[in-house]
Design an enzyme around this catalytic site. Structure first.
Site, PDB file in Angstrom:
ATOM      1  N   ASN A 250       0.859  -1.181   0.000  1.00 45.73           N
ATOM      2  CA  ASN A 250       0.000   0.000   0.000  1.00 45.73           C
ATOM      3  C   ASN A 250       0.897   1.232   0.000  1.00 45.73           C
ATOM      4  O   ASN A 250       1.929   1.255   0.690  1.00 45.73           O
ATOM      5  CB  ASN A 250      -0.896   0.007   1.241  1.00 45.73           C
TER       6      ASN A 250
ATOM      7  N   HIS B  24       6.411  -1.651   3.588  1.00 45.76           N
ATOM      8  CA  HIS B  24       6.131  -3.025   4.033  1.00 45.76           C
ATOM      9  C   HIS B  24       5.334  -3.750   2.966  1.00 45.76           C
ATOM     10  O   HIS B  24       4.527  -3.168   2.253  1.00 45.76           O
ATOM     11  CB  HIS B  24       5.385  -3.048   5.367  1.00 45.76           C
TER      12      HIS B  24
ATOM     13  N   HIS C 192       2.671  -6.784   2.399  1.00 43.08           N
ATOM     14  CA  HIS C 192       1.690  -7.682   3.006  1.00 43.08           C
ATOM     15  C   HIS C 192       1.715  -9.021   2.258  1.00 43.08           C
ATOM     16  O   HIS C 192       1.626  -9.041   1.022  1.00 43.08           O
ATOM     17  CB  HIS C 192       0.271  -7.126   2.870  1.00 43.08           C
TER      18      HIS C 192
HETATM   19  P1  AMP Z   1      -0.781  -0.446   5.802  1.00 39.85           P
HETATM   20  O1  AMP Z   1      -2.216  -0.102   6.076  1.00 39.85           O
HETATM   21  O2  AMP Z   1      -0.498  -0.988   4.446  1.00 39.85           O
HETATM   22  O3  AMP Z   1       0.149   0.697   6.191  1.00 39.85           O
HETATM   23  O4  AMP Z   1      -0.445  -1.661   6.755  1.00 39.85           O
HETATM   24  C1  AMP Z   1      -0.096  -1.514   8.093  1.00 39.85           C
HETATM   25  C2  AMP Z   1      -0.418  -2.829   8.741  1.00 39.85           C
HETATM   26  O5  AMP Z   1       0.263  -2.870   9.987  1.00 39.85           O
HETATM   27  C3  AMP Z   1      -1.904  -3.007   9.042  1.00 39.85           C
HETATM   28  O6  AMP Z   1      -2.360  -4.178   8.376  1.00 39.85           O
HETATM   29  C4  AMP Z   1      -1.948  -3.134  10.561  1.00 39.85           C
HETATM   30  O7  AMP Z   1      -2.895  -4.076  10.996  1.00 39.85           O
HETATM   31  C5  AMP Z   1      -0.532  -3.564  10.883  1.00 39.85           C
HETATM   32  N1  AMP Z   1      -0.093  -3.215  12.220  1.00 39.85           N
HETATM   33  C6  AMP Z   1      -0.266  -2.031  12.852  1.00 39.85           C
HETATM   34  N2  AMP Z   1       0.297  -2.073  14.072  1.00 39.85           N
HETATM   35  C7  AMP Z   1       0.842  -3.293  14.207  1.00 39.85           C
HETATM   36  C8  AMP Z   1       1.543  -3.959  15.254  1.00 39.85           C
HETATM   37  N3  AMP Z   1       1.829  -3.355  16.420  1.00 39.85           N
HETATM   38  N4  AMP Z   1       1.935  -5.251  15.050  1.00 39.85           N
HETATM   39  C9  AMP Z   1       1.652  -5.869  13.894  1.00 39.85           C
HETATM   40  N5  AMP Z   1       1.000  -5.305  12.868  1.00 39.85           N
HETATM   41  C10 AMP Z   1       0.582  -4.042  13.021  1.00 39.85           C
END
Ligand code: AMP
Length: 112
Positions: A85, A98, A100
């Site tokens: 994203n 990151h 996914h």
């Molecule tokens: P994005 O929306 O592509 O920026 O993805 C960020 C992702 O990080 C989301 O799917 C969240 O659920 C995940 N996320 C946020 N905080 C944490 C955390 N503390 N540990 C693991 N995943 C997280």
């Protein structure tokens, strides 16, 4: 420091599934499918918009790791999705690039 750097440094707990000199992978805290892994570079590149040609090997390593984790999770044959994203309309919420890895159920297209 970004949230994901803190996870990589073990300052915030996460279910880490892989660590090496360049990358860390861990379970998403809010999984969108039975398998939902986040793969990050240790170096905090803010988003795909900030990726440079010199980062090609690093980004490639992220994809190779995703493939290996998909094999480990047993979804290589059934299929899975890899997503970067980028920015607000792309749905990016953490400003640390990151990848996914999402799998374990039928995914639909187009995404919401
Ligand atoms: P994005 O929306 O592509 O920026 O993805 C960020 C992702 O990080 C989301 O799917 C969240 O659920 C995940 N996320 C946020 N905080 C944490 C955390 N503390 N540990 C693991 N995943 C997280």
């Amino acid at each position: 420091m970004t949230l994901f750097e803190k996870i990589a440094n073990h300052e915030i707990p996460a279910k880490i599934v892989h660590e090496d000199d360049d990358l860390v992978a861990f379970h998403d805290i809010n999984p969108q499918a039975p398998h939902h892994i986040i793969i990050i570079p240790r170096r905090p590149i803010a988003s795909i918009n900030e990726v440079e040609p010199n980062d090609a090997e690093l980004i490639g390593k992220m994809v190779i790791l995703a493939k290996e984790l998909a094999q480990r999770l047993g979804v290589s044959d059934s299929g899975y999705r890899l997503v970067f994203n980028c920015g607000a309309q792309g749905g990016q919420t953490v400003e640390h690039v990151h990848l996914h890895l999402i799998g374990g159920r039928q995914l639909h297209w187009p995404p919401g």
